[in-house]
Design a protein around this motif. Sequence first.
Motif, PDB file in Angstrom:
ATOM      1  N   ARG A  55       0.851  -1.276   0.047  1.00 17.33           N
ATOM      2  CA  ARG A  55      -0.044   0.055  -0.060  1.00 17.33           C
ATOM      3  C   ARG A  55       0.861   1.171  -0.198  1.00 17.33           C
ATOM      4  N   LEU A  56       2.006   1.401   0.854  1.00 14.76           N
ATOM      5  CA  LEU A  56       2.835   2.594   1.103  1.00 14.76           C
ATOM      6  C   LEU A  56       3.642   2.723  -0.456  1.00 14.76           C
ATOM      7  N   LEU A  57       4.100   1.650  -0.952  1.00  8.47           N
ATOM      8  CA  LEU A  57       4.839   2.052  -2.124  1.00  8.47           C
ATOM      9  C   LEU A  57       3.843   2.362  -3.268  1.00  8.47           C
ATOM     10  N   SER A  58       2.484   1.925  -3.409  1.00  7.15           N
ATOM     11  CA  SER A  58       1.784   2.697  -4.348  1.00  7.15           C
ATOM     12  C   SER A  58       1.349   3.738  -4.047  1.00  7.15           C
ATOM     13  N   TYR A  59       1.319   4.445  -2.806  1.00  3.18           N
ATOM     14  CA  TYR A  59       1.030   5.773  -2.604  1.00  3.18           C
ATOM     15  C   TYR A  59       2.213   6.640  -3.041  1.00  3.18           C
ATOM     16  N   SER A  60       3.460   5.957  -3.018  1.00  2.00           N
ATOM     17  CA  SER A  60       4.677   6.722  -3.777  1.00  2.00           C
ATOM     18  C   SER A  60       4.382   7.264  -5.320  1.00  2.00           C
ATOM     19  N   SER A  61       3.658   6.318  -5.905  1.00  6.98           N
ATOM     20  CA  SER A  61       3.417   6.699  -7.183  1.00  6.98           C
ATOM     21  C   SER A  61       2.376   7.577  -7.323  1.00  6.98           C
ATOM     22  N   ALA A  62       1.206   7.587  -6.505  1.00  7.24           N
ATOM     23  CA  ALA A  62       0.139   8.509  -6.348  1.00  7.24           C
ATOM     24  C   ALA A  62       0.539   9.804  -6.117  1.00  7.24           C
ATOM     25  N   LEU A  63       1.493   9.992  -5.046  1.00 13.91           N
ATOM     26  CA  LEU A  63       1.930  11.068  -4.498  1.00 13.91           C
ATOM     27  C   LEU A  63       2.823  11.901  -5.725  1.00 13.91           C
ATOM     28  N   ALA A  64       3.543  11.153  -6.408  1.00 11.74           N
ATOM     29  CA  ALA A  64       4.312  11.867  -7.448  1.00 11.74           C
ATOM     30  C   ALA A  64       3.453  12.435  -8.559  1.00 11.74           C
ATOM     31  N   LYS A  68       1.099  19.923  -9.598  1.00  9.00           N
ATOM     32  CA  LYS A  68       2.375  20.578  -8.952  1.00  9.00           C
ATOM     33  C   LYS A  68       1.642  21.444  -7.697  1.00  9.00           C
ATOM     34  N   GLU A  69       0.747  22.301  -7.829  1.00 10.97           N
ATOM     35  CA  GLU A  69       0.343  23.132  -7.054  1.00 10.97           C
ATOM     36  C   GLU A  69       0.131  22.369  -5.487  1.00 10.97           C
ATOM     37  N   GLU A  70      -0.196  21.157  -5.547  1.00 12.19           N
ATOM     38  CA  GLU A  70      -0.428  20.112  -4.264  1.00 12.19           C
ATOM     39  C   GLU A  70       0.876  19.668  -3.880  1.00 12.19           C
ATOM     40  N   LEU A  71       1.731  19.417  -4.713  1.00 11.97           N
ATOM     41  CA  LEU A  71       3.048  19.215  -4.322  1.00 11.97           C
ATOM     42  C   LEU A  71       3.681  20.305  -3.527  1.00 11.97           C
ATOM     43  N   PRO A 136       0.139  15.086   3.134  1.00 10.84           N
ATOM     44  CA  PRO A 136      -0.857  15.530   2.322  1.00 10.84           C
ATOM     45  C   PRO A 136      -2.383  15.412   2.865  1.00 10.84           C
ATOM     46  N   SER A 137      -3.351  16.103   2.268  1.00  7.66           N
ATOM     47  CA  SER A 137      -4.759  16.128   2.580  1.00  7.66           C
ATOM     48  C   SER A 137      -5.169  14.479   2.561  1.00  7.66           C
ATOM     49  N   ALA A 138      -6.083  14.225   3.564  1.00  7.47           N
ATOM     50  CA  ALA A 138      -6.553  12.835   3.414  1.00  7.47           C
ATOM     51  C   ALA A 138      -7.703  12.686   2.354  1.00  7.47           C
ATOM     52  N   ASP A 139      -7.920  13.600   1.670  1.00  8.43           N
ATOM     53  CA  ASP A 139      -8.870  13.613   0.635  1.00  8.43           C
ATOM     54  C   ASP A 139      -7.979  13.103  -0.725  1.00  8.43           C
ATOM     55  N   LEU A 140      -6.887  13.629  -0.680  1.00 10.10           N
ATOM     56  CA  LEU A 140      -5.909  13.437  -1.893  1.00 10.10           C
ATOM     57  C   LEU A 140      -5.391  11.927  -1.595  1.00 10.10           C
ATOM     58  N   LEU A 141      -4.865  11.578  -0.581  1.00 12.92           N
ATOM     59  CA  LEU A 141      -4.164  10.158  -0.044  1.00 12.92           C
ATOM     60  C   LEU A 141      -4.714   9.635   1.090  1.00 12.92           C
ATOM     61  N   PRO A 142      -6.158   8.924   0.897  1.00  9.44           N
ATOM     62  CA  PRO A 142      -6.638   8.553   2.162  1.00  9.44           C
ATOM     63  C   PRO A 142      -5.823   7.534   2.991  1.00  9.44           C
ATOM     64  N   GLU A 143      -5.580   7.518   4.177  1.00  7.69           N
ATOM     65  CA  GLU A 143      -4.982   6.564   5.056  1.00  7.69           C
ATOM     66  C   GLU A 143      -3.449   6.586   4.879  1.00  7.69           C
ATOM     67  N   PHE A 144      -2.934   7.737   4.054  1.00 11.72           N
ATOM     68  CA  PHE A 144      -1.572   7.631   3.672  1.00 11.72           C
ATOM     69  C   PHE A 144      -0.770   7.869   5.168  1.00 11.72           C
ATOM     70  N   GLU A 145      -1.080   8.744   5.779  1.00 12.63           N
ATOM     71  CA  GLU A 145      -0.368   9.028   7.215  1.00 12.63           C
ATOM     72  C   GLU A 145      -0.419   7.698   8.035  1.00 12.63           C
ATOM     73  N   ALA A 146      -1.519   7.023   8.235  1.00  7.55           N
ATOM     74  CA  ALA A 146      -1.695   5.810   9.223  1.00  7.55           C
ATOM     75  C   ALA A 146      -0.894   4.764   8.460  1.00  7.55           C
ATOM     76  N   THR A 147      -1.058   4.623   7.272  1.00  6.18           N
ATOM     77  CA  THR A 147      -0.012   3.390   6.583  1.00  6.18           C
ATOM     78  C   THR A 147       1.435   3.744   6.611  1.00  6.18           C
ATOM     79  N   PHE A 148       2.014   4.915   6.294  1.00 11.13           N
ATOM     80  CA  PHE A 148       3.367   5.620   6.698  1.00 11.13           C
ATOM     81  C   PHE A 148       3.694   5.018   8.040  1.00 11.13           C
ATOM     82  N   SER A 149       3.128   5.582   9.035  1.00  9.66           N
ATOM     83  CA  SER A 149       3.356   5.717  10.249  1.00  9.66           C
ATOM     84  C   SER A 149       3.522   4.001  10.847  1.00  9.66           C
ATOM     85  N   GLU A 150       2.619   3.200  10.579  1.00  3.24           N
ATOM     86  CA  GLU A 150       2.479   1.795  10.856  1.00  3.24           C
ATOM     87  C   GLU A 150       3.713   1.200  10.475  1.00  3.24           C
TER      88      GLU A 150
END
Length: 352
Positions: A55-64, A68-71, A136-150
Amino acid sequence: MSGSITQQTAVTVGLEDLKNDTVKFSALEEAFGPSSLGIIVVKDLPEKFHSLRHRLLSYSSALASLPKEELDKLESPAAKWLVGWSLGKETLKDGRYDTLKGSYYVNCSPSFPSQQSAVAEKYPSFPEYTAPNVWPSADLLPEFEATFSELCTLIIDIAALVARACDKYAEANIPDYKPGYLEHVVKTSVSTKARLLHYFPKDGDAKGQEGTEDDWCATHLDHGCLTGLTSAMFVDEAAHPPQYGSSFQPLQELERSPDPKAGLYIHNRAGDVVKVGIPRDCLGFQTGEALEIITKGKFKAVPHFVRGAGAGVGGKVARNTLAVFTQPNLWEKVDEKRDFATFAKEIVEKNH
């Protein structure tokens, strides 16, 4: 680049052996000692590791792939781009800025949020280690922070077990070694840093990308104690375009890199370049400069670099991975003269 390129299997230990303190000193010497590759692989990980990694490595592509204005909102220039999103801020060995990979940095110790303001007050000139995280906003990447932290917490816990094994070795082989020091450093540090990496697909006409082996990530030493590494996820973003927002889904992972040259490379002690694979269901732990200093050179930091998938391999292949740098607290001593704050400042100023 001098020397030949060979493929080599890293020393592998089971998680239960680490928990039960049954890792042999000979295995640690082979993994980390003066003639080693400076890496150990840990197998038989908890079941949740596999879904968290995917899940987290999938977020890496989604994040990138965010606009640009969000990044831009996720950048932290005040923290020297060592918190949040970073692209094109780091220099390669020939002086060019590195635009081949995007990074997302997090001060990932579970106790960092509660101690952040106190440490920032104590060390006002170290924003790269003390600035609050940017999510990032949870609207953009849902559960990103929780997945990253865990996932980071899991990796830190396993790094502490590797550190405990190193302590046992050091206590037996280094006069006046402080018992349990490395495990203490790994367990208690609020300076531990995670870096989620996205190596962009190479363009077929990209200039200079075949010139040197380590263009993707210039040869370097990590400056912490132990660096936890997931195996890389290779994704064909043409066949499976990354999505964000409510459309986010974990991506289809390629069985292997379409480019056999892609991956982690280590400069061994003989000057040869060795390609080392980390199996998908395992974690690798590499030695850093602080570990070498703390162990009086018994364990050696390893020069290494990374290659992504080359141009012309078909599709639009990205490489995603996570590195967790277990680093001492800024006030911990790495040698008789320097604390980690002094040591790290020397390194960061050299690299950025």
